[in-house]
Design an enzyme around this catalytic site. Structure first.
Site, mmCIF file in Angstrom:
data_model
loop_
_atom_site.group_PDB
_atom_site.id
_atom_site.type_symbol
_atom_site.label_atom_id
_atom_site.label_comp_id
_atom_site.label_asym_id
_atom_site.label_seq_id
_atom_site.Cartn_x
_atom_site.Cartn_y
_atom_site.Cartn_z
ATOM 1 N N THR A 126 -7.277 9.751 8.833
ATOM 2 C CA THR A 126 -6.986 8.469 8.173
ATOM 3 C C THR A 126 -6.791 7.353 9.197
ATOM 4 O O THR A 126 -6.256 6.300 8.872
ATOM 5 C CB THR A 126 -5.703 8.590 7.324
ATOM 6 O OG1 THR A 126 -4.662 9.079 8.178
ATOM 7 C CG2 THR A 126 -5.882 9.534 6.152
ATOM 8 N N LYS A 149 0.848 -1.194 0.000
ATOM 9 C CA LYS A 149 0.000 0.000 0.000
ATOM 10 C C LYS A 149 0.883 1.245 0.000
ATOM 11 O O LYS A 149 1.656 1.458 0.918
ATOM 12 C CB LYS A 149 -0.912 -0.012 1.224
ATOM 13 C CG LYS A 149 -1.809 -1.248 1.282
ATOM 14 C CD LYS A 149 -2.555 -1.354 2.579
ATOM 15 C CE LYS A 149 -1.624 -1.589 3.738
ATOM 16 N NZ LYS A 149 -2.335 -1.840 5.018
ATOM 17 N N GLY A 182 -7.117 4.181 11.064
ATOM 18 C CA GLY A 182 -7.763 2.900 10.759
ATOM 19 C C GLY A 182 -7.869 2.584 9.280
ATOM 20 O O GLY A 182 -8.561 1.637 8.887
ATOM 21 N N THR A 183 -7.152 3.347 8.443
ATOM 22 C CA THR A 183 -7.231 3.103 7.002
ATOM 23 C C THR A 183 -6.754 1.694 6.636
ATOM 24 O O THR A 183 -7.407 0.985 5.858
ATOM 25 C CB THR A 183 -6.380 4.144 6.233
ATOM 26 O OG1 THR A 183 -6.879 5.439 6.553
ATOM 27 C CG2 THR A 183 -6.470 3.944 4.736
ATOM 28 N N GLY A 184 -5.613 1.285 7.204
ATOM 29 C CA GLY A 184 -5.063 -0.035 6.881
ATOM 30 C C GLY A 184 -6.004 -1.150 7.296
ATOM 31 O O GLY A 184 -6.240 -2.103 6.539
ATOM 32 N N CYS A 185 -6.547 -1.031 8.518
ATOM 33 C CA CYS A 185 -7.478 -2.059 9.019
ATOM 34 C C CYS A 185 -8.703 -2.135 8.121
ATOM 35 O O CYS A 185 -9.146 -3.226 7.737
ATOM 36 C CB CYS A 185 -7.977 -1.710 10.430
ATOM 37 S SG CYS A 185 -6.678 -1.415 11.629
#
Ligand code: PXL
Length: 271
Positions: free
Chosen positions: A211, A179, A213-216
């Site tokens: 942003t 990512k 918690g974007t990865g989760c």
């Protein structure tokens, strides 16, 4: 029957990351969400003040209880905390997951800099979880740790992806999504390495501090779409649309890095 997805991850009481984000995302994408908690954080949008990992056996019992009963179609892992936890979960998945798709979000540190996995967790991840994973979704920093390469450009992302799959001895069967949300002077470019082929997923960078918690949320969306039967490239394409919309329409909550809009719609048809 409604598809079931299981997340094995940490708790964020402010609701933006961890299992809370995963469950909201599963729900929004028409998947029944189950959750086994690996660690508890104390945090809000301003940062993490405490992390307490749970007993490895307690985590594995949660995982087994779900897998013995619910017809689980996809599993994701988030923050796992320690090498002992990773090993215990891997042994349980080996016995109980019946080969269902496994998405690994190799969470190491929170956006605010808190350690969510001890250093030895990286080698435990490589040794115990990567051999059975379908997809791993590192950001640039995590890809750097996992590949031992500098990962700052699209070319380096491609090199790191093949190195990560190759190190697991699974160049043809482990998919890697790097990512690039933090790439300098670039769009938000993510690169998927899947069955020997690279696919780019590009979107305009959205200028916002919200942003958290974007990865989760991104990896949970991919997991939900796999549970619904989409193939991996299509699941990533739709999840990327969802995450972009969730960032763009964030609710502006909290005085720090606020959460996303988990009600975002993205043209993903229900059912
Ligand atoms: O986004 C990484 C992450 C994962 N899991 C938990 C977190 C965070 C970031 O804050 O708190 C529980």
């Amino acid at each position: 029957m409604i598809p079931v997805a299981l997340t094995i991850a940490g708790s964020d009481p402010s609701g933006g990351a961890g299992i809370q984000a995963d469950l909201k995302t599963f729900h929004q994408l028409q998947v029944y969400g189950a959750a086994a908690i690996s660690l508890i954080t104390v945090q809000n949008t301003r940062g993490v003040s405490r992390v307490e990992t749970l007993d490895p056996a307690l985590i594995s019992e949660q995982v087994a209880a779900v897998l013995e009963d619910l017809p689980t179609r996809a599993i994701k892992t988030g923050a796992l905390g320690s090498a002992a936890i990773i090993e215990s979960i891997a042994r349980t998945l080996e016995r109980k997951s019946r080969g269902c798709p496994l998405v690994i979000d190799p969470v190491m540190i929170s956006t605010s800099g808190a350690l969510l996995a001890e250093n030895s967790a990286v080698s435990a991840l490589e040794r115990f979880l990567l051999p059975m994973a379908t997809l791993i979704t590192p950001n640039l920093e995590e890809a750097t740790r996992l590949s031992d390469l500098s990962v700052k450009t699209p070319d380096q992302m491609r090199q790191a992806a093949t190195r990560i799959a190759g190190a697991a001895g699974r160049e043809d069967t482990l998919s890697v999504l790097i990512k690039g949300g933090h790439l300098e002077n670039e769009d938000a470019l993510d690169i998927l390495f899947h069955r020997g082929v690279f696919t780019e997923f590009r979107s305009c960078r959205i200028s916002t501090g919200h942003t958290h918690g974007t990865g989760c949320t991104y990896s949970a969306a991919i997991t939900a779409l796999l549970a619904r039967g989409f193939d991996l490239p299509e699941a990533v394409r739709r999840a990327k649309r969802f995450i972009d919309e969730a960032i763009r329409t964030n609710p502006g909550l909290g005085s720090g890095a606020g959460p996303l809009n988990h009600w975002a719609v993205s043209g993903i048809d229900p059912g």
